[in-house]
Design an enzyme around this catalytic site. Structure first.
Site, PDB file in Angstrom:
ATOM      1  N   LYS A 230       0.837  -1.218   0.000  1.00  0.00           N
ATOM      2  CA  LYS A 230       0.000   0.000   0.000  1.00  0.00           C
ATOM      3  C   LYS A 230       0.870   1.266   0.000  1.00  0.00           C
ATOM      4  O   LYS A 230       0.658   2.184   0.788  1.00  0.00           O
ATOM      5  CB  LYS A 230      -0.965  -0.016   1.180  1.00  0.00           C
ATOM      6  CG  LYS A 230      -1.907  -1.222   1.151  1.00  0.00           C
ATOM      7  CD  LYS A 230      -2.824  -1.267   2.348  1.00  0.00           C
ATOM      8  CE  LYS A 230      -3.790  -2.438   2.256  1.00  0.00           C
ATOM      9  NZ  LYS A 230      -3.124  -3.761   2.383  1.00  0.00           N
ATOM     10  N   ARG A 231       1.803   1.322  -0.916  1.00  0.00           N
ATOM     11  CA  ARG A 231       2.760   2.416  -0.962  1.00  0.00           C
ATOM     12  C   ARG A 231       2.222   3.603  -1.760  1.00  0.00           C
ATOM     13  O   ARG A 231       1.403   3.454  -2.650  1.00  0.00           O
ATOM     14  CB  ARG A 231       4.073   1.943  -1.582  1.00  0.00           C
ATOM     15  CG  ARG A 231       4.826   0.908  -0.764  1.00  0.00           C
ATOM     16  CD  ARG A 231       5.086   1.405   0.657  1.00  0.00           C
ATOM     17  NE  ARG A 231       6.195   0.728   1.292  1.00  0.00           N
ATOM     18  CZ  ARG A 231       6.124  -0.388   1.997  1.00  0.00           C
ATOM     19  NH1 ARG A 231       4.969  -0.973   2.164  1.00  0.00           N
ATOM     20  NH2 ARG A 231       7.201  -0.910   2.550  1.00  0.00           N
TER      21      ARG A 231
END
Length: 314
Positions: free
Chosen positions: A110-111
């Site tokens: 979830k960057r």
């Protein structure tokens, strides 16, 4: 990783296994069989190194057990990164092992960020990084989950790498957690926030559509919200859905059917705890890999049965 379209590779892998189910390698250390912990702590003590070696040993056996059943695995980065350098080592080695087993590798990190920081995430997980003037890969990863809350300019570095390196991303659209509605279901100009995000995903993915008609920019859509998934399927016809929430979070095989298109494509369904820790319901930790294999086979059967009942065939 070959320089071709990620969506095409993923669809090919799904068709090869006749299975849209994937296994989440979320190695919660407290749930890993005691025999593995004892094996490595006896030699290396109660250290971060022993944790990493135990984790990799566990993952390797799970990969070997499921590699002929599922098309892909998903590594939840938090379970590795919490152990610092050694944890990242375990994640890197797990990704290598999965790639060597011919599995598509997703990292659930979830960057996102802005500018060159976003580019660094994209290059580090999906592309290549500068090593004394040479470009080299850091991780054997095919795709990464991305939080697009920062907007289009934060996503562009990822789509650029998707185009140049044959990678893929899955953008958070409608997540499986109960409180996702606090933000994602708010209305802006008559549309839900998750609908607006879906429209953006559809737009961002136009330049990386493969020969099979699907984009390398996919969407995270939870199994726990089947009605919303039905609407999102129409908004993102060319996006592959990464579907969490199956099994332990309450989503069933029938719930994920709206995530698929009529051609039987368009979604992969993740199960983590329900597969890798299936041994906990059997009372025999020595056969943890065998029970994981059985759970993966059962999930495949359940998904295909629900899809068939809905008139959808892989």
């Amino acid at each position: 990783m070959a320089l071709n379209n990620f969506a095409d590779r993923l669809i090919e892998a799904i068709e090869d296994k006749k299975n849209p189910a994937i296994v989440g390698l979320d190695p919660d250390f407290s749930k890993i069989p005691g025999l593995l912990k004892k094996k490595h702590s006896t030699k290396h003590g109660k250290t971060f190194e022993a944790v990493a070696l135990t984790t990799f040993d566990f993952n390797s056996q799970i990969i070997e057990a499921v590699k002929k059943i599922v098309p892909a695995v998903k590594l939840q980065a938090a379970f590795y990164e919490q152990y610092g350098w050694w944890g990242v080592w375990a994640m890197e080695e797990t990704a290598k092992a999965a790639a060597a087993a011919k599995l598509v590798v997703l990292i659930d990190g979830k960057r996102n960020d802005i500018g060159n920081t976003s580019q660094a995430y994209a290059d580090g997980f999906l592309g290549k990084v500068d090593v004394f003037g040479e470009k080299k890969r850091s991780f054997d990863a095919d795709a990464l989950t991305v939080n697009a809350y920062l907007g289009s300019d934060s996503v562009m570095p990822f789509t650029k790498v998707c185009k140049e390196d044959g990678s893929g991303i899955f953008v958070l659209v409608k997540t499986s957690n109960p409180s996702s509605s606090e933000l994602q279901d708010l209305e802006v100009n008559g549309k839900k926030v998750y609908e607006i995000m879906a429209e953006n995903v559809n737009k961002w993915g136009q330049e990386v559509i493969g020969e099979r008609g699907y984009s390398s920019v996919g969407a995270v859509v939870g199994a726990t919200f089947p009605e919303q998934a039905k609407a999102l399927r129409k908004l993102m016809p060319k996006a592959i859905f990464l579907v969490p929430g199956y099994g332990a979070q309450g989503g069933g095989a029938d719930d994920v059917v709206p995530c698929f298109n009529e051609d039987g494509r368009g979604a992969i369904v993740n199960s983590s705890r329900g597969i890798i820790f299936a041994y906990q319901n059997k009372g025999n930790d020595e056969k943890f890999a065998l029970f994981a294999k059985e759970a993966a086979e059962q999930m495949k059967e359940d998904l295909n049965a629900s899809l068939k009942k809905a008139g959808i065939h892989l």
